[in-house]
Design an enzyme around this catalytic site. Structure first.
Site, PDB file in Angstrom:
ATOM      1  N   GLU A 144       0.891  -1.248   0.032  1.00  0.00           N
ATOM      2  CA  GLU A 144       0.005   0.017  -0.072  1.00  0.00           C
ATOM      3  C   GLU A 144       0.888   1.360   0.111  1.00  0.00           C
ATOM      4  OE1 GLU A 144      -2.271  -3.086   2.807  1.00  0.00           O
ATOM      5  OE2 GLU A 144      -0.044  -2.540   1.958  1.00  0.00           O
ATOM      6  N   CYS A 159      -2.597  -3.920   7.179  1.00  0.00           N
ATOM      7  CA  CYS A 159      -2.354  -4.130   8.677  1.00  0.00           C
ATOM      8  C   CYS A 159      -2.776  -2.878   9.432  1.00  0.00           C
ATOM      9  CB  CYS A 159      -1.033  -4.410   8.660  1.00  0.00           C
ATOM     10  SG  CYS A 159       0.097  -3.104   8.045  1.00  0.00           S
ATOM     11  N   CYS A 188      -0.359   0.223   7.581  1.00  0.00           N
ATOM     12  CA  CYS A 188      -0.800   0.434   6.323  1.00  0.00           C
ATOM     13  C   CYS A 188      -2.088   1.424   6.232  1.00  0.00           C
ATOM     14  CB  CYS A 188      -0.710  -0.828   5.246  1.00  0.00           C
ATOM     15  SG  CYS A 188       0.701  -1.541   5.157  1.00  0.00           S
ATOM     16  N   ALA A 229      18.225 -43.337  -6.038  1.00  0.00           N
ATOM     17  CA  ALA A 229      19.653 -43.258  -6.064  1.00  0.00           C
ATOM     18  C   ALA A 229      19.999 -44.583  -6.213  1.00  0.00           C
ATOM     19  CB  ALA A 229      20.284 -42.682  -4.650  1.00  0.00           C
ATOM     20  N   MET A 230      21.368 -44.984  -6.617  1.00  0.00           N
ATOM     21  CA  MET A 230      21.891 -46.283  -6.485  1.00  0.00           C
ATOM     22  C   MET A 230      22.118 -46.566  -5.026  1.00  0.00           C
ATOM     23  SD  MET A 230      21.892 -46.386  -9.612  1.00  0.00           S
ATOM     24  CE  MET A 230      22.552 -48.268  -9.939  1.00  0.00           C
ATOM     25  N   TRP A 281      23.206 -37.457 -12.179  1.00  0.00           N
ATOM     26  CA  TRP A 281      21.927 -36.756 -12.176  1.00  0.00           C
ATOM     27  C   TRP A 281      20.641 -37.801 -12.561  1.00  0.00           C
ATOM     28  CZ3 TRP A 281      21.605 -32.366  -9.282  1.00  0.00           C
ATOM     29  CH2 TRP A 281      22.714 -31.562  -9.179  1.00  0.00           C
ATOM     30  N   ASP A 285      25.761 -36.383  -0.696  1.00  0.00           N
ATOM     31  CA  ASP A 285      25.723 -35.280  -1.824  1.00  0.00           C
ATOM     32  C   ASP A 285      26.679 -33.843  -1.701  1.00  0.00           C
ATOM     33  OD1 ASP A 285      23.989 -37.000  -3.006  1.00  0.00           O
ATOM     34  OD2 ASP A 285      22.378 -36.032  -2.732  1.00  0.00           O
ATOM     35  N   LEU A 328      22.168 -26.528  -0.916  1.00  0.00           N
ATOM     36  CA  LEU A 328      20.660 -25.785  -0.979  1.00  0.00           C
ATOM     37  C   LEU A 328      20.704 -24.274  -0.982  1.00  0.00           C
ATOM     38  CD1 LEU A 328      19.773 -27.904   2.107  1.00  0.00           C
ATOM     39  CD2 LEU A 328      19.695 -28.564  -0.233  1.00  0.00           C
ATOM     40  N   ARG A 336      20.923 -20.890  -7.478  1.00  0.00           N
ATOM     41  CA  ARG A 336      21.830 -20.457  -8.535  1.00  0.00           C
ATOM     42  C   ARG A 336      21.751 -19.053  -8.832  1.00  0.00           C
ATOM     43  NH1 ARG A 336      21.046 -25.382 -11.411  1.00  0.00           N
ATOM     44  NH2 ARG A 336      20.407 -24.090 -13.205  1.00  0.00           N
TER      45      ARG A 336
END
Length: 377
Positions: A63, A86, A95, A173-174, A181, A211, A215, A218
């Site tokens: 606002e 608010c 606001c 996953a193995m 990937w 891994d 996290l 990019r």
């Protein structure tokens, strides 16, 4: 009185301007946390004279941004606001006071704010000052835009989404833990958006050890869609009962905050004092999901993204606290010795967890499925 419904039938212009406010609100999606991303459009004589969206925490709310853009043209205008203005002093002044001082004649509210500090207070304050208020325009769309914030205010629990990537035969996953990937680059870019939307990204120590995940979001993943990295500071959380996370782990590096959740008997001698950690009670299955969610709710986290192995993901599914399960399905077979999607020790069909398909789409060579539990907690 505070109207729970629109006092008159909204016309096409009302819908047009509230729809615009919703689109404007989306521009603050990645940077408003822990505040909800709200949009405001000021209209006078059917012409938009100002608009704005929520700035990063401590900055102006939608606002105030719109009022500054409108200047003197705000007097006598109608404000279309996606969420109730608010009426309390937080990091910024109320606001509703700014709207009254600017001389706005009427306010159309998409949805009442369930925050106990607001919850109709903003509407009542505006009406007491002689401002006409209409409430409930396109409320369903606001509900869809702010699910995490609204759930935390109403239920005291953030919204939790579990992200998993699996092969066509349901493996993640193995046997060795190797998983990079399974999915293609387009799917991995899509995950960057999930991270950017989140207040906290949660994982388990097993994923950290296997891994060495950072996290983070990019830089440059979305071009100009997002702010620079310092504004995308989702809290990185590791459930690590015995504090096995190495001091050099990628999840502890950089200026993005991290938090280790561990048991009372864990040894922290190998970690620098600066590493944030919190003691929680733990049992055979590790730290209880309910305790993790309580910690994150207390930190004003609205949206939680869980990226972990089958044990922690399975624990959250069994706890009933998962709001969405996002599964990326890759056209690859990993074989019978590979690791399963979830650790769910079920023995009878009556124990099966039933899901409802919310969305499905192809992303590159992969497919993304979004499910919701049929009986959410």
């Amino acid at each position: 009185m505070a109207g729970a419904m629109l006092s008159e039938t909204p016309n096409a212009d009302d819908h047009q301007f509230m729809a615009r406010a919703l689109r404007v609100a989306e521009r603050g999606k990645y940077w408003a946390r822990p505040n909800p991303h709200v949009g405001c459009v000021l209209v006078r004589d059917s012409i938009v004279v100002g608009e704005g969206f929520t700035q990063p925490a401590g900055g102006d709310h939608a606002e105030v941004v719109a009022l500054k853009a409108a200047g003197d043209a705000a007097r006598g205008s109608t404000a279309y606001v996606t969420l109730e203005p608010c009426a309390h002093i937080g990091r910024t002044p109320p606001c509703c006071n700014a709207l009254i001082t600017a001389g706005v004649s009427s306010v159309v509210v998409g949805l009442r704010d369930p925050n106990p500090k607001v919850d109709g207070g903003g509407i009542r304050h505006l009406q007491a000052a002689g401002v006409e208020v209409r409430e409930g325009l396109m409320a369903d769309q606001v509900e869809l835009q702010l699910p995490g914030f609204l759930q935390r205010q109403r239920c005291g629990r953030p919204r939790l989404r579990i992200k998993l990537a699996m092969s066509l035969d349901g493996r993640t996953a193995m046997a060795s833990g190797e998983s990079q990937w399974i999915t293609g680059p387009q799917a991995r870019l899509d995950v960057q958006k999930l991270r950017a939307e989140s207040c906290a990204i949660l994982t388990g120590v097993g994923t950290v050890l296997t891994d060495d995940c950072a996290l983070t979001v990019r830089d440059g993943a979305f071009g100009d869609e997002l702010l620079p990295a310092p504004q995308r500071r989702a809290l990185r959380v590791v459930a690590d009962t015995q504090l096995r996370t190495p001091a050099h782990a990628a999840v502890l590096q950089g200026d993005q905050p991290s938090l280790l959740l561990h048991g009372s008997d864990a040894d922290s001698a190998h970690l620098p004092e600066a590493v944030a950690r919190m003691v929680l009670s733990s049992g055979e299955g590790g730290i209880a999901p309910v305790e993790i969610m309580a910690v994150l709710a207390a930190r004003e986290c609205n949206e939680i993204l869980l990226e972990s192995g089958p044990a922690l993901a399975g624990a959250f599914m069994r706890s009933g606290m998962a709001d969405e399960l996002i599964v990326y399905l890759a056209p690859v077979l990993l074989g019978s010795r590979a690791r399963p999607l979830l650790d769910l020790p079920l023995d009878q069909m009556a124990e099966a967890l039933r899901l409802r398909l919310v969305d499905r789409r192809q992303i590159g060579d992969d497919h993304r499925f979004v499910f919701a539990p049929r009986s959410p907690a």
